[in-house]
Scaffold this active site. Structure first.
Site, PDB file in Angstrom:
ATOM      1  N   GLU A   1      17.598  -3.140 -38.080  1.00  0.00           N
ATOM      2  CA  GLU A   1      17.121  -4.508 -37.864  1.00  0.00           C
ATOM      3  C   GLU A   1      16.360  -4.639 -36.545  1.00  0.00           C
ATOM      4  OE1 GLU A   1      16.942  -6.955 -39.860  1.00  0.00           O
ATOM      5  OE2 GLU A   1      18.083  -6.043 -41.488  1.00  0.00           O
TER       6      GLU A   1
ATOM      7  N   TYR B   1      18.156 -14.405 -35.650  1.00  0.00           N
ATOM      8  CA  TYR B   1      17.754 -13.757 -36.902  1.00  0.00           C
ATOM      9  C   TYR B   1      18.466 -12.418 -37.077  1.00  0.00           C
ATOM     10  CZ  TYR B   1      15.094 -10.038 -39.094  1.00  0.00           C
ATOM     11  OH  TYR B   1      14.756  -8.903 -39.774  1.00  0.00           O
TER      12      TYR B   1
ATOM     13  N   ASP C   1      13.397 -15.195 -40.619  1.00  0.00           N
ATOM     14  CA  ASP C   1      12.382 -14.419 -39.907  1.00  0.00           C
ATOM     15  C   ASP C   1      11.012 -14.887 -40.388  1.00  0.00           C
ATOM     16  OD1 ASP C   1      12.159 -13.372 -42.463  1.00  0.00           O
ATOM     17  OD2 ASP C   1      12.127 -11.276 -41.795  1.00  0.00           O
TER      18      ASP C   1
END
Length: 345
Positions: A34, A116, A134
């Site tokens: 991520e 996020y 996002d």
């Protein structure tokens, strides 16, 4: 209102993209992926992810690694603050006992982990009902709902997260629900020419009904970014090694290595700046040629670097080396993108 979880998850289940971090039992791997996926496309990240987790397979390995090794593994991905924050966060985790957070609030306390990223990790790894917002998700639902909010700003993202909350809870599969939204934006509801005929939400999408796909999401006027100029010298010693300088004090690209360089403001200052750079390196006699200029765009400015090369190798003692100025093979050091491009000239 369309049954959002049903349509999204049916679409997701039918064409889930294969990614090396999906279905990975280790939250550490999800975390690394991520962070890498922030402002970087999936196809680019895949190879970097596999090499990174091979080099640093655990939080402890990352925390204990020399920063130069971490930056070298990140070389080419850009936005190097992500790598430094990732290691800082790993060190913080180890200082607190070595156990990774298990909810979004705790994840958000780590360096480099925003709302996020925290929602993505906690939903995928721990099943927390935390919706992700996002750029991909914001684009999908600004069109779906015909919202003209500025999603670069936090209030708009929080508003959308609140709207999505009951749907992610209804889905019973928070990780897949989030990944479905992100995948939809990345592959179907793209910034230009979205493929609406394949979208599982097309029947009730307001932008599709009104032909507003190209107008949404709202884009604030772009500010003109300034130019920054510099000269750089490619100096090779007799054994073939190249002289590199480390960026130490600068926040931008700190810790990376580059060809010795010096900034200038006006075109007429280029020659004087090159001479000043030679004096700084304490090189008096030299012949060099101009190779080319390299443009590179950062988030808030564009750099234009004029690359020069010495015509002959120099003796290794021609330059007074220091911990931040030394001859080396390019493979040994984490290099800036401009430097990697300059070495190909």
């Amino acid at each position: 209102m369309v049954n959002l979880p049903k349509h999204l998850l049916a679409w997701y289940d039918s064409r889930t993209r294969e990614m090396p971090w999906r279905d990975h039992p280790d939250p550490y791997a999800v975390w690394v992926s991520e962070i890498m996926l922030q402002q970087t496309q999936v196809e680019t990240v895949k190879g970097y992810f596999l090499r990174f987790v091979k080099a640093f397979p655990t939080v402890q390995a990352l925390a204990n690694a020399p920063q130069q090794d971490v930056l070298k593994a990140w070389e080419g991905l850009g936005y190097y603050t992500r790598a430094r924050n990732l290691q800082r966060a790993a060190q913080q985790v180890m200082e607190q006992g070595g156990e990774l957070p298990s909810n979004s609030s705790e994840w958000a306390e780590l360096p480099g982990v925003g709302p996020y990223t925290a929602a993505a990790i906690s939903s995928i790894s721990f099943g927390e009902y935390a919706p992700v917002v996002d750029g991909n998700v914001a684009r999908v639902f600004s069109r779906f709902l015909e919202w003209r909010d500025d999603f670069q700003k936090l209030p708009a993202r929080e508003k959308l997260a609140a709207w999505l909350q009951p749907f992610i809870e209804k889905s019973k599969r928070p990780g897949d629900f989030n990944q479905a939204m992100m995948d939809l934006g990345a592959t179907i509801c793209t910034p230009r020419n979205p493929n609406c005929t394949l979208c599982p939400l097309r029947a009730t999408c307001l932008a599709n009904a009104k032909g507003l796909q190209e107008e949404l999401p709202f884009k604030p006027p772009r500010k003109k970014i300034p130019l920054r100029f510099a000269v750089a010298l490619k100096i090779q010693e007799e054994r073939g090694r190249i002289l590199f300088a480390q960026r130490v004090d600068e926040k931008l690209l700190a810790g990376l290595w580059e060809l010795p360089s010096q900034p200038f403001a006006l075109a007429k200052e280029e020659v004087k700046t090159l001479q000043a750079l030679l004096r700084r390196l304490n090189i008096s006699k030299s012949k060099f040629v101009y190779l080319d200029e390299i443009e590179h765009t950062f988030s808030h400015f564009k750099s234009v670097t004029k690359i020069y090369r010495f015509t002959q190798p120099v003796r290794k003692d021609a330059v007074s080396v220091t911990p931040t100025l030394r001859f080396a093979n390019p493979a040994e050091l984490p290099l800036t993108t401009v430097t990697r491009r300059a070495l190909k000239l």
